[in-house]
Design an enzyme around this catalytic site. Structure first.
Site, mmCIF file in Angstrom:
data_model
loop_
_atom_site.group_PDB
_atom_site.id
_atom_site.type_symbol
_atom_site.label_atom_id
_atom_site.label_comp_id
_atom_site.label_asym_id
_atom_site.label_seq_id
_atom_site.Cartn_x
_atom_site.Cartn_y
_atom_site.Cartn_z
ATOM 1 N N SER A 127 -58.408 29.787 -29.787
ATOM 2 C CA SER A 127 -58.683 28.344 -29.843
ATOM 3 C C SER A 127 -59.414 27.823 -28.910
ATOM 4 O O SER A 127 -60.624 28.301 -28.453
ATOM 5 C CB SER A 127 -57.282 27.636 -29.972
ATOM 6 N N ASP A 181 -56.526 27.899 -41.615
ATOM 7 C CA ASP A 181 -56.280 27.405 -40.388
ATOM 8 C C ASP A 181 -56.579 25.969 -40.825
ATOM 9 O O ASP A 181 -57.549 25.446 -40.963
ATOM 10 C CB ASP A 181 -57.507 27.804 -39.542
ATOM 11 N N HIS A 212 -53.282 29.045 -38.040
ATOM 12 C CA HIS A 212 -53.802 28.854 -36.563
ATOM 13 C C HIS A 212 -52.918 29.643 -35.606
ATOM 14 O O HIS A 212 -52.142 29.260 -35.013
ATOM 15 C CB HIS A 212 -54.094 27.384 -36.211
#
Length: 231
Positions: A127, A181, A212
């Site tokens: 991320s 996601d 995610h």
């Protein structure tokens, strides 16, 4: 497998968690966590990667500094940069991104000073951490072993062409994203992959039926990629 938690030294480096999968590892993997997590977040994957055949390495998991995050109401949390809106690839925190780039660069320099060849240093991240891995890795004066970008995107994309180096653009990149996601939509990752390809980067792209997060198939593919990059 040995581990330790380091702190800030007089050199001002970020506090890190460290694990070694061999007494004398021939590679270093600097792994950056995501928003609101810390360096311990990805420690458990070390044993999984080792089981899946990843090469021996020293894993360095830095803790991002705490800072107010605008999209979360200004709440202070560990973050590599501020998130100014729901479209994380727009209205970017240029100063915060570049500050984290400098802090991660200092960790790369420490691994080189410890005797790890730059060609055997991997910069990885999930991320926000993956975004900083790209930001830093593309601007290296010497080629690293690889960049690993999980559920992330290319930050400051408009400046990447002018600022990226030949060494950075020639570094192999592993990009992986979940098709479900909801935090960083896969289309954002795909756009970044296309931008990297346009720069001449070699990107190994993987998609997984996940949100995610990280999944077992992804780690298996990553272990194979690391074995090839660090052979």
């Amino acid at each position: 497998m040995s581990g330790s938690q380091g702190g800030h030294g007089s050199d001002g480096l970020l506090e890190c968690v460290e694990l070694q999968t061999h007494p004398n590892p021939g590679a270093s993997i600097v792994w950056l966590h995501g928003l609101g997590a810390d360096g311990f977040d990805f420690v458990p994957i070390v044993r999984e990667l080792q089981t899946l055949g990843a090469p021996a390495a020293r894993y360095v998991f830095p803790h991002a500094p705490e800072r107010p995050v605008t999209v979360n109401g200004g709440f202070r949390m560990r973050a590599w940069y501020d998130v100014l809106g729901t479209r994380i690839d727009q209205r970017e925190d240029d100063a915060g991104i570049r500050q984290s780039q400098a802090q991660v660069q200092a960790l790369i320099e420490r691994e080189a000073a410890r005797g790890t060849a730059r060609s055997r240093i991997v910069l990885a991240g999930f991320s926000q951490g993956g975004a900083i891995a790209l930001q830093t890795g593309l601007r290296q004066h010497e080629k690293l072993g690889a960049l690993v970008v999980l559920s992330a995107y290319l930050p400051l994309a408009d400046s990447a062409a002018a600022e990226s180096s030949p060494a950075g653009r020639s570094t192999p990149i592993f990009m992986a994203h979940g098709t479900e996601d909801g935090m960083i939509p896969i289309q954002v990752g795909c756009t970044s992959r296309q931008a990297l390809a346009a720069l001449g980067c070699s990107v190994q792209w993987h998609e997984y039926a996940m949100a995610h997060s990280v999944c077992e198939d992804e780690l298996r593919d990553l272990a194979r990629f690391l074995s090839e990059a660090l052979k």
